[in-house]
Write a protein that holds these residues in place. Structure first.
Motif, short mmCIF file in Angstrom:
data_model
loop_
_atom_site.label_atom_id
_atom_site.label_comp_id
_atom_site.label_asym_id
_atom_site.label_seq_id
_atom_site.Cartn_x
_atom_site.Cartn_y
_atom_site.Cartn_z
N VAL A 10 33.76 34.35 46.06
CA VAL A 10 33.88 33.89 47.46
C VAL A 10 32.74 34.51 48.26
O VAL A 10 32.72 35.73 48.48
CB VAL A 10 35.24 34.27 48.08
N VAL A 11 31.79 33.68 48.67
CA VAL A 11 30.65 34.17 49.44
C VAL A 11 31.02 34.06 50.91
O VAL A 11 31.19 32.97 51.45
CB VAL A 11 29.38 33.35 49.12
N GLY A 12 31.17 35.24 51.55
CA GLY A 12 31.77 35.30 52.89
C GLY A 12 33.20 35.80 52.77
O GLY A 12 34.02 35.58 53.66
N GLY A 13 33.48 36.49 51.67
CA GLY A 13 34.86 36.86 51.34
C GLY A 13 35.39 38.12 52.00
O GLY A 13 36.52 38.51 51.73
N SER A 14 34.62 38.74 52.89
CA SER A 14 35.12 40.00 53.48
C SER A 14 35.98 39.79 54.70
O SER A 14 36.52 40.75 55.25
CB SER A 14 33.93 40.92 53.84
N ALA A 25 43.46 33.70 45.51
CA ALA A 25 42.95 33.53 44.15
C ALA A 25 43.38 34.72 43.28
O ALA A 25 43.75 34.56 42.11
CB ALA A 25 41.43 33.40 44.16
N LYS A 26 43.34 35.89 43.86
CA LYS A 26 43.75 37.11 43.15
C LYS A 26 45.24 37.02 42.78
O LYS A 26 45.63 37.30 41.64
CB LYS A 26 43.47 38.30 44.07
N LYS A 27 46.05 36.60 43.76
CA LYS A 27 47.50 36.45 43.49
C LYS A 27 47.77 35.44 42.39
O LYS A 27 48.76 35.52 41.68
CB LYS A 27 48.21 35.99 44.77
N GLU A 28 46.87 34.45 42.28
CA GLU A 28 47.03 33.41 41.25
C GLU A 28 46.39 33.82 39.93
O GLU A 28 46.18 32.98 39.05
CB GLU A 28 46.45 32.07 41.73
N GLY A 29 46.02 35.10 39.82
CA GLY A 29 45.62 35.64 38.52
C GLY A 29 44.12 35.64 38.24
O GLY A 29 43.70 36.01 37.14
N ALA A 30 43.30 35.24 39.22
CA ALA A 30 41.85 35.19 38.98
C ALA A 30 41.21 36.57 39.05
O ALA A 30 41.73 37.46 39.73
CB ALA A 30 41.18 34.27 40.00
N GLU A 31 40.07 36.66 38.37
CA GLU A 31 39.17 37.80 38.60
C GLU A 31 38.31 37.37 39.79
O GLU A 31 37.71 36.29 39.75
CB GLU A 31 38.31 38.01 37.34
N VAL A 32 38.28 38.18 40.84
CA VAL A 32 37.64 37.72 42.09
C VAL A 32 36.48 38.63 42.49
O VAL A 32 36.60 39.85 42.48
CB VAL A 32 38.69 37.67 43.24
N VAL A 33 35.37 37.99 42.87
CA VAL A 33 34.22 38.70 43.43
C VAL A 33 34.07 38.24 44.87
O VAL A 33 34.07 37.04 45.14
CB VAL A 33 32.92 38.38 42.66
N ILE A 34 33.98 39.18 45.81
CA ILE A 34 33.69 38.78 47.19
C ILE A 34 32.31 39.31 47.57
O ILE A 34 31.92 40.41 47.18
CB ILE A 34 34.76 39.23 48.22
N ALA A 35 31.58 38.49 48.32
CA ALA A 35 30.21 38.85 48.70
C ALA A 35 30.00 38.62 50.19
O ALA A 35 30.51 37.65 50.75
CB ALA A 35 29.21 38.00 47.90
N PRO A 44 36.06 47.98 51.80
CA PRO A 44 37.52 48.13 52.00
C PRO A 44 38.29 46.83 51.79
O PRO A 44 39.41 46.84 51.29
CB PRO A 44 37.65 48.60 53.46
N ALA A 45 37.66 45.69 52.14
CA ALA A 45 38.34 44.40 51.94
C ALA A 45 38.57 44.17 50.45
O ALA A 45 39.66 43.77 50.02
CB ALA A 45 37.50 43.27 52.53
N ALA A 46 37.55 44.46 49.65
CA ALA A 46 37.66 44.28 48.19
C ALA A 46 38.71 45.21 47.61
O ALA A 46 39.54 44.81 46.79
CB ALA A 46 36.31 44.51 47.53
N GLU A 47 38.70 46.46 48.08
CA GLU A 47 39.68 47.44 47.56
C GLU A 47 41.10 47.01 47.89
O GLU A 47 42.01 47.12 47.08
CB GLU A 47 39.40 48.83 48.16
N LYS A 48 41.28 46.48 49.09
CA LYS A 48 42.64 46.09 49.54
C LYS A 48 43.24 45.00 48.65
O LYS A 48 44.43 45.01 48.36
CB LYS A 48 42.53 45.60 51.00
N ILE A 49 42.39 44.06 48.20
CA ILE A 49 42.96 42.93 47.43
C ILE A 49 42.69 43.05 45.92
O ILE A 49 43.09 42.17 45.16
CB ILE A 49 42.43 41.58 47.96
N ALA A 51 39.60 43.10 44.45
CA ALA A 51 38.44 42.28 44.05
C ALA A 51 37.23 43.18 43.83
O ALA A 51 37.25 44.37 44.15
CB ALA A 51 38.13 41.25 45.14
N THR A 52 36.16 42.59 43.29
CA THR A 52 34.89 43.30 43.15
C THR A 52 34.01 42.93 44.34
O THR A 52 33.92 41.76 44.71
CB THR A 52 34.18 42.86 41.85
#
Ligand SMILES: NC(=O)c1ccc[n+]([C@@H]2O[C@H](COP(=O)([O-])OP(=O)(O)OC[C@H]3O[C@@H](n4cnc5c(N)ncnc54)[C@H](OP(=O)(O)O)[C@@H]3O)[C@@H](O)[C@H]2O)c1
Length: 234
Positions: A10-14, A25-35, A44-49, A51-52
């Protein structure tokens, strides 16, 4: 879980719609990268959910290329990144309108060019209601949104079998209006809510659920969905 074993970027995922999408997406089992650009908000946004986090700026060819080189082949990519500057058509500085296109439109373009998405995977772009419900002093945002919708339809052909769609949100309560005085922001949101058939403005999750539908419905490509609480019919 709908996205088990899949990789989503997700580009703009913060923040806002992007963060809600990453969380779903994370809740649905995906490996998620936010940028996004600002590491202090991204980490902190990535840590909370869970994600990477990867710092990237969609206004830079090199930065977007480096992001996708680093993540490799993925299943789904979502672009919510945008920082919009607008103003009255005759007086808004050219620098501002160029910056709006650079982030919102060329940003999506760069991501679409650099991302390696597996066959049958998806790319979702986010436009916005101003493309078809213009307002004064927002011509550049309407134009950028219209261009995004057109790009999604073109890429649905050119990038097939990767599927490409766009969602056009109405008014969604996210940090995008953080710079507005709080009282003005609340008043604007309340007025909008009262004008809509659903009686409320949107939340990030409303749009995230549409993006999840684009990821998971293999028949969806070249679609533009207007999700605005009934604004178009009211
Ligand atoms: N909220 C609404 O009412 C609404 C209505 C219609 C359309 N939309 C569209 O929906 C999308 C998401 O909006 P939102 O409300 O979720 O906004 P938001 O909460 O402000 O989030 C925007 C995200 O984009 C990132 N970003 C901005 N410029 C970037 C750049 N150059 N490179 C990489 N990342 C960048 C921001 O992080 P950094 O600042 O750290 O980079 C942030 O993560 C936007 O395209 C917006 O135009 C929103």
């Amino acid at each position: 879980m709908l996205l088990a074993g899949q990789k989503v970027v997700v580009v703009g995922g913060s923040s806002g719609i992007g963060l809600a999408t990453a969380e779903l997406a994370k809740k649905e089992g995906a490996e998620v990268v936010i940028a996004s650009r600002n590491k202090d908000r991204l980490t902190p946004a990535a840590e909370k959910i869970g994600a990477t986090a990867m710092v990237a700026d969609v206004t830079s060819d090199d930065s977007v290329a480096a992001l996708f080189k680093s993540v490799g082949v993925v299943d789904h990519v979502v672009v919510t990144a945008a920082q919009l500057r607008s103003g009255p058509f005759k007086t808004v500085p050219m620098e501002d309108v160029r910056a709006t296109m650079e982030g919102k439109f060329w940003g999506a373009w760069r991501v679409a060019r650099s991302a390696e998405i597996r066959k049958g995977g998806s790319l979702t772009l986010v436009s916005g209601f101003l493309s078809i419900r213009p307002r004064p002093a927002s011509a550049i945002v309407g134009a950028a949104n219209g261009a995004i919708e057109s790009l999604a339809r073109s890429l649905a052909l050119e990038l097939a079998p990767v599927r490409v769609n766009a969602v056009s949100p109405g008014v969604i309560d996210t940090p995008i209006r953080a710079a507005m005085p709080e009282a003005t922001r609340q008043e604007m949101l309340a007025k909008t809510a009262a004008s809509l058939p659903v009686g409320r403005v949107g939340v990030g999750e409303d749009i995230a659920r549409q993006i999840l539908a684009f990821m998971t419905i293999g028949f969806a490509t070249g679609s533009v969905v207007y999700l605005d609480g009934g604004a178009l019919v009211s």
